[in-house]
Design a protein around this motif. Structure first.
Motif, PDB file in Angstrom:
ATOM      1  N   GLU A 121       0.973  -1.565   0.072  1.00  0.00           N
ATOM      2  CA  GLU A 121      -0.178  -0.154  -0.038  1.00  0.00           C
ATOM      3  C   GLU A 121       0.191   1.263  -0.088  1.00  0.00           C
ATOM      4  O   GLU A 121       0.048   2.417  -0.114  1.00  0.00           O
ATOM      5  CB  GLU A 121      -0.711  -0.752   1.193  1.00  0.00           C
ATOM      6  CG  GLU A 121      -2.202  -0.382   0.886  1.00  0.00           C
ATOM      7  CD  GLU A 121      -3.089  -0.800   1.853  1.00  0.00           C
ATOM      8  OE1 GLU A 121      -3.031  -0.273   2.841  1.00  0.00           O
ATOM      9  OE2 GLU A 121      -3.659  -1.270   2.054  1.00  0.00           O
ATOM     10  N   ALA A 124       1.504   2.487  -3.582  1.00  0.00           N
ATOM     11  CA  ALA A 124       0.390   3.535  -4.433  1.00  0.00           C
ATOM     12  C   ALA A 124       0.710   4.511  -4.505  1.00  0.00           C
ATOM     13  O   ALA A 124       0.373   5.486  -2.599  1.00  0.00           O
ATOM     14  CB  ALA A 124      -1.284   2.784  -3.396  1.00  0.00           C
ATOM     15  N   ARG A 126      -2.356   8.189  -3.843  1.00  0.00           N
ATOM     16  CA  ARG A 126      -2.163   8.120  -2.760  1.00  0.00           C
ATOM     17  C   ARG A 126      -3.516   9.575  -3.494  1.00  0.00           C
ATOM     18  O   ARG A 126      -3.353  10.527  -3.328  1.00  0.00           O
ATOM     19  CB  ARG A 126      -2.024   8.874  -1.567  1.00  0.00           C
ATOM     20  CG  ARG A 126      -1.078   7.725  -1.235  1.00  0.00           C
ATOM     21  CD  ARG A 126      -0.764   7.849   0.695  1.00  0.00           C
ATOM     22  NE  ARG A 126       0.203   6.556   1.068  1.00  0.00           N
ATOM     23  CZ  ARG A 126      -0.410   5.742   1.852  1.00  0.00           C
ATOM     24  NH1 ARG A 126      -1.473   6.136   2.145  1.00  0.00           N
ATOM     25  NH2 ARG A 126       0.013   4.352   1.743  1.00  0.00           N
ATOM     26  N   SER A 155     -10.608  -3.528  -4.780  1.00  0.00           N
ATOM     27  CA  SER A 155      -9.790  -4.651  -3.613  1.00  0.00           C
ATOM     28  C   SER A 155     -10.097  -5.904  -4.085  1.00  0.00           C
ATOM     29  O   SER A 155      -9.623  -6.300  -4.119  1.00  0.00           O
ATOM     30  CB  SER A 155      -9.545  -4.077  -1.734  1.00  0.00           C
ATOM     31  OG  SER A 155     -11.030  -4.344  -1.454  1.00  0.00           O
ATOM     32  N   GLN A 184      -8.672   0.858  -1.000  1.00  0.00           N
ATOM     33  CA  GLN A 184      -7.636   0.323  -2.061  1.00  0.00           C
ATOM     34  C   GLN A 184      -8.336  -0.173  -3.826  1.00  0.00           C
ATOM     35  O   GLN A 184      -9.254  -0.975  -3.611  1.00  0.00           O
ATOM     36  CB  GLN A 184      -6.892  -1.033  -1.595  1.00  0.00           C
ATOM     37  CG  GLN A 184      -5.500  -1.019  -2.245  1.00  0.00           C
ATOM     38  CD  GLN A 184      -4.126  -0.015  -2.214  1.00  0.00           C
ATOM     39  OE1 GLN A 184      -3.788   0.699  -0.864  1.00  0.00           O
ATOM     40  NE2 GLN A 184      -3.362   0.173  -3.522  1.00  0.00           N
ATOM     41  N   THR A 205      -4.132   4.516  -3.133  1.00  0.00           N
ATOM     42  CA  THR A 205      -5.114   4.314  -2.091  1.00  0.00           C
ATOM     43  C   THR A 205      -5.723   5.444  -1.786  1.00  0.00           C
ATOM     44  O   THR A 205      -5.283   6.758  -1.562  1.00  0.00           O
ATOM     45  CB  THR A 205      -4.377   4.371  -1.055  1.00  0.00           C
ATOM     46  OG1 THR A 205      -3.470   3.246  -0.788  1.00  0.00           O
ATOM     47  CG2 THR A 205      -4.880   4.074   0.414  1.00  0.00           C
ATOM     48  N   GLU A 207      -8.129   8.310   0.322  1.00  0.00           N
ATOM     49  CA  GLU A 207      -7.742   7.916   2.730  1.00  0.00           C
ATOM     50  C   GLU A 207      -8.939   9.159   2.138  1.00  0.00           C
ATOM     51  O   GLU A 207      -9.321   9.970   1.762  1.00  0.00           O
ATOM     52  CB  GLU A 207      -6.626   8.580   2.857  1.00  0.00           C
ATOM     53  CG  GLU A 207      -5.296   7.248   2.351  1.00  0.00           C
ATOM     54  CD  GLU A 207      -4.070   7.938   2.162  1.00  0.00           C
ATOM     55  OE1 GLU A 207      -3.316   6.707   3.478  1.00  0.00           O
ATOM     56  OE2 GLU A 207      -4.209   9.231   2.519  1.00  0.00           O
TER      57      GLU A 207
END
Length: 207
Positions: A121, A124, A126, A155, A184, A205, A207
């Protein structure tokens, strides 16, 4: 088209104008029955189209009703005859512009340049949740093709969006019109007619 794969802005605009050809129109209507987000986007597009047509119709009606002199009278008659029409046209253009600003509020996109292939992760790219994404993919190391099939999956590998994208120079630009929840995701790049493995896969990713 599944309920997860949202319609593009272009298709929504064409459908609102009654110009989306079959069989895409049928697929769009089936998707619309299950997708509240696309229903809302279509309603916004319909409001814009209706308001635009109303403004143009009002302007056409006012122009037709305006008296036009066939014989100029006096030194200021040209200005008296010509400038009201110019002013009305300018007002119509201004009204259309304001409606475009108010009804088609520019969507805020977060731009990402994807470089990390699938891995941990931390490798990746973001992105912030609630933002629409504009993804730039470098195609320098890919086989030179006229177009690529690009797919976004979650994911679990479930497809959320896919389109065939033509490269501009050595870059692909994928515009994801719907927002993503935290989690993800993977952007996969394929040959346009391939059912095999992806040429490249990039982690995102949110967030």
């Amino acid at each position: 088209m599944s309920n997860q794969m949202h319609a593009t802005d272009h298709n929504i605009e064409l459908y609102s104008l009654g110009r989306l050809a079959e069989p895409e129109a049928t697929r769009f209507e089936e998707h619309l029955l299950m997708c509240e987000e696309c229903q809302q986007r279509l309603e916004q597009e319909d409001r814009y189209t209706k308001a635009l047509r109303s403004t143009l119709a009002d302007h056409a009606g006012n122009s037709a009703a305006s008296p036009r002199r066939t014989q100029p009278r006096g030194p200021w008659s040209f200005a008296n005859w010509r400038w009201p029409s110019v002013a009305m046209a300018a007002a119509a253009v201004a009204a259309i512009f304001l409606m475009t600003v108010n009804l088609r509020t520019p969507r805020e996109y977060q731009e990402l340049t994807l470089s990390a292939q699938r891995g941990s992760e931390r490798d990746a790219s973001r992105a912030r949740a609630g933002k629409r994404l504009k993804l730039h993919v470098d195609t320098t190391e890919l086989a030179s093709l006229a177009a690529y099939r690009v797919e976004l999956v979650n994911s679990g590998g479930d497809p959320l969006w896919r389109e065939t994208v033509r490269p501009v120079g050595t870059s692909l630009v994928a515009v994801i019109s719907s927002t993503l929840d935290p989690g993800q995701y993977w952007l996969r790049v394929y040959e346009p007619d391939s059912n095999g493995s992806a040429l490249r896969e990039f982690g995102i990713t949110v967030e």
